[in-house]
Design a protein around this motif. Structure first.
Motif, PDB file in Angstrom:
ATOM      1  N   GLU A 198       0.803  -1.228   0.000  1.00 18.07           N
ATOM      2  CA  GLU A 198       0.000   0.000   0.000  1.00 18.07           C
ATOM      3  C   GLU A 198       0.831   1.270   0.000  1.00 18.07           C
ATOM      4  N   ASP A 199       2.124   1.172   0.320  1.00 17.70           N
ATOM      5  CA  ASP A 199       2.965   2.370   0.389  1.00 17.70           C
ATOM      6  C   ASP A 199       3.700   2.658  -0.909  1.00 17.70           C
ATOM      7  N   ARG A 200       3.477   1.852  -1.937  1.00 17.67           N
ATOM      8  CA  ARG A 200       4.200   2.033  -3.200  1.00 17.67           C
ATOM      9  C   ARG A 200       4.042   3.436  -3.794  1.00 17.67           C
ATOM     10  N   PRO A 201       2.854   4.063  -3.756  1.00 18.06           N
ATOM     11  CA  PRO A 201       2.758   5.427  -4.314  1.00 18.06           C
ATOM     12  C   PRO A 201       3.686   6.420  -3.629  1.00 18.06           C
ATOM     13  N   LEU A 202       3.902   6.274  -2.328  1.00 13.93           N
ATOM     14  CA  LEU A 202       4.771   7.200  -1.607  1.00 13.93           C
ATOM     15  C   LEU A 202       6.233   7.003  -1.983  1.00 13.93           C
ATOM     16  N   LYS A 203       6.584   5.793  -2.388  1.00 12.76           N
ATOM     17  CA  LYS A 203       7.971   5.503  -2.742  1.00 12.76           C
ATOM     18  C   LYS A 203       8.313   5.962  -4.157  1.00 12.76           C
ATOM     19  N   HIS A 204       7.289   6.123  -5.012  1.00  8.61           N
ATOM     20  CA  HIS A 204       7.521   6.575  -6.382  1.00  8.61           C
ATOM     21  C   HIS A 204       6.519   7.662  -6.755  1.00  8.61           C
ATOM     22  N   PRO A 205       6.581   8.818  -6.081  1.00  2.00           N
ATOM     23  CA  PRO A 205       5.603   9.880  -6.371  1.00  2.00           C
ATOM     24  C   PRO A 205       5.699  10.410  -7.786  1.00  2.00           C
ATOM     25  N   GLU A 206       6.876  10.270  -8.418  1.00  2.00           N
ATOM     26  CA  GLU A 206       7.021  10.757  -9.789  1.00  2.00           C
ATOM     27  C   GLU A 206       6.136   9.964 -10.748  1.00  2.00           C
ATOM     28  N   LEU A 207       5.884   8.692 -10.434  1.00  2.00           N
ATOM     29  CA  LEU A 207       5.005   7.884 -11.278  1.00  2.00           C
ATOM     30  C   LEU A 207       3.554   8.315 -11.121  1.00  2.00           C
ATOM     31  N   ILE A 208       3.168   8.610  -9.889  1.00  2.00           N
ATOM     32  CA  ILE A 208       1.809   9.094  -9.645  1.00  2.00           C
ATOM     33  C   ILE A 208       1.598  10.433 -10.354  1.00  2.00           C
ATOM     34  N   ALA A 209       2.608  11.314 -10.287  1.00  5.19           N
ATOM     35  CA  ALA A 209       2.495  12.625 -10.927  1.00  5.19           C
ATOM     36  C   ALA A 209       2.325  12.494 -12.432  1.00  5.19           C
ATOM     37  N   ALA A 210       2.943  11.477 -13.038  1.00  3.43           N
ATOM     38  CA  ALA A 210       2.891  11.319 -14.493  1.00  3.43           C
ATOM     39  C   ALA A 210       1.620  10.635 -14.976  1.00  3.43           C
ATOM     40  N   ALA A 211       0.905   9.959 -14.065  1.00  5.02           N
ATOM     41  CA  ALA A 211      -0.239   9.139 -14.480  1.00  5.02           C
ATOM     42  C   ALA A 211      -1.536   9.928 -14.499  1.00  5.02           C
ATOM     43  N   ASP A 212      -2.441   9.540 -15.409  1.00  5.65           N
ATOM     44  CA  ASP A 212      -3.791  10.075 -15.462  1.00  5.65           C
ATOM     45  C   ASP A 212      -4.787   9.105 -14.835  1.00  5.65           C
ATOM     46  N   LEU A 213      -4.416   7.829 -14.825  1.00  2.89           N
ATOM     47  CA  LEU A 213      -5.261   6.799 -14.236  1.00  2.89           C
ATOM     48  C   LEU A 213      -4.358   5.799 -13.523  1.00  2.89           C
ATOM     49  N   LEU A 214      -4.721   5.465 -12.291  1.00  3.45           N
ATOM     50  CA  LEU A 214      -4.050   4.396 -11.561  1.00  3.45           C
ATOM     51  C   LEU A 214      -4.935   3.156 -11.620  1.00  3.45           C
ATOM     52  N   VAL A 215      -4.384   2.070 -12.142  1.00  2.07           N
ATOM     53  CA  VAL A 215      -5.091   0.801 -12.157  1.00  2.07           C
ATOM     54  C   VAL A 215      -4.406  -0.118 -11.148  1.00  2.07           C
ATOM     55  N   VAL A 216      -5.127  -0.445 -10.092  1.00  3.41           N
ATOM     56  CA  VAL A 216      -4.616  -1.376  -9.090  1.00  3.41           C
ATOM     57  C   VAL A 216      -4.989  -2.778  -9.544  1.00  3.41           C
ATOM     58  N   THR A 217      -3.992  -3.606  -9.800  1.00  2.00           N
ATOM     59  CA  THR A 217      -4.211  -4.918 -10.407  1.00  2.00           C
ATOM     60  C   THR A 217      -4.103  -6.045  -9.379  1.00  2.00           C
ATOM     61  N   LYS A 218      -4.540  -7.226  -9.811  1.00  2.00           N
ATOM     62  CA  LYS A 218      -4.438  -8.473  -9.045  1.00  2.00           C
ATOM     63  C   LYS A 218      -5.229  -8.430  -7.739  1.00  2.00           C
ATOM     64  N   THR A 219      -6.401  -7.781  -7.769  1.00  2.00           N
ATOM     65  CA  THR A 219      -7.197  -7.683  -6.548  1.00  2.00           C
ATOM     66  C   THR A 219      -7.727  -9.040  -6.088  1.00  2.00           C
ATOM     67  N   ASP A 220      -7.704 -10.038  -6.963  1.00  2.00           N
ATOM     68  CA  ASP A 220      -8.122 -11.376  -6.540  1.00  2.00           C
ATOM     69  C   ASP A 220      -7.186 -11.963  -5.483  1.00  2.00           C
ATOM     70  N   LEU A 221      -5.997 -11.354  -5.325  1.00  2.00           N
ATOM     71  CA  LEU A 221      -5.034 -11.849  -4.336  1.00  2.00           C
ATOM     72  C   LEU A 221      -5.209 -11.200  -2.964  1.00  2.00           C
ATOM     73  N   LEU A 222      -6.092 -10.227  -2.848  1.00  3.72           N
ATOM     74  CA  LEU A 222      -6.248  -9.505  -1.580  1.00  3.72           C
ATOM     75  C   LEU A 222      -6.530 -10.408  -0.381  1.00  3.72           C
ATOM     76  N   PRO A 223      -7.347 -11.450  -0.517  1.00  2.17           N
ATOM     77  CA  PRO A 223      -7.597 -12.298   0.649  1.00  2.17           C
ATOM     78  C   PRO A 223      -6.340 -12.974   1.208  1.00  2.17           C
ATOM     79  N   HIS A 224      -5.278 -13.021   0.396  1.00  2.00           N
ATOM     80  CA  HIS A 224      -4.053 -13.701   0.815  1.00  2.00           C
ATOM     81  C   HIS A 224      -2.965 -12.724   1.271  1.00  2.00           C
TER      82      HIS A 224
END
Length: 274
Positions: A198-224
């Protein structure tokens, strides 16, 4: 593969999404999920972004050399004039970029005219996987070994990109470089898998700044996993409040209708802006 995309979908109401972990994610009407704010590089220059910890970092859309900037501008004019909605997908290796793109090309066949540029200069594996969907696909070829606007323009020439269509650009897995490279796209999509934490955006803020859409993938793995999806989204949107976010799984199909709606909305805007 079947999806629930054919069901009616109203964009002007509160959205509730139930994750595999049972949590309900509510997004009020008007929140930036389907928003398609123009992604412009012209005259933006360098500017500052302030993170939630007070750290200031500089971001520029003019990091590329002048010839590449000219090629990007030429691509943008060409695509805009033809009503083509162009998305660059950026991610670290293993984010599920090719899996999502392959399923998208398969599910939207016959509904949306689509083509793709595979940007991996080292292997043909991604291009071969996308070719198997039956969609027009070419592998970008760059003299520098990195995906740039000139390579995208040449790939578009070979594809013969149709008017009023969608063009996906699958960037090679080098997101920090890709975040500073203008390819002439309409939007940049950043893929972050739930496995990166969950902290990945804070570690790479330059990627967040460049993006127009964030797609969070592999949500089927959340239970694990012991991670908080809402926290990840909150970190990203504190860095960039206008950032649209979609959480999905290419494997289970969760969230794909929202992703497909976003694509079709973008294509409608591109066609309307010709």
């Amino acid at each position: 593969m079947p999806t629930d995309h054919d069901q009616d979908h109203d964009h002007d109401h509160d959205h509730e999404h139930i994750g595999p972990d049972g949590k309900v994610y509510r997004r009020p009407a008007g929140a930036p999920v389907h928003q398609h704010a123009p992604h412009r590089h012209v005259d933006e220059g360098e500017h500052d972004h302030v993170g939630p910890d007070g750290r200031v970092f500089r971001h520029s859309h003019h990091a590329a050399a002048a010839p590449v900037d000219a090629a990007a501008s030429a691509n943008r004019r060409r695509f805009a004039g033809a009503g083509v909605f162009v998305m660059t997908l950026m991610s670290n290796p293993g984010a599920g970029k090719t899996a999502l793109l392959a399923r998208t090309l398969t599910d939207l066949t016959g509904r949306v005219p689509m083509a793709a540029v595979a940007g991996d200069p080292r292997t043909t594996l991604d291009a071969d996987r996308l070719h198997a969907t039956g969609a027009p696909v070419v592998r970008a070829e760059s003299a520098t070994g990195r995906l740039d606007a000139m390579a995208v323009g040449a790939a578009a020439d070979r594809l013969g990109v149709a008017e009023d269509s969608v063009l996906f650009i699958e960037a090679a897995p080098a997101p920090v470089h890709a975040a500073g490279t203008d390819l002439g796209e309409t939007h940049r999509i950043l893929l972050l898998p739930v496995t990166e934490g969950e902290d990945r955006p804070l570690k790479h803020p330059e990627l967040i700044a460049a993006a127009d859409l964030l797609v969070v993938t592999k949500t089927d793995l959340l239970p694990h996993l012991s991670m908080d999806l809402e926290r990840l989204i909150g970190h990203a949107q504190r860095l960039k409040p206008s950032l649209a976010v979609i959480a999905l799984s290419a494997a289970s199909g969760q969230g794909l209708r929202e992703w497909y709606d976003w694509i079709e909305d973008g294509l409608a805007e591109a066609r309307g802006g010709r």
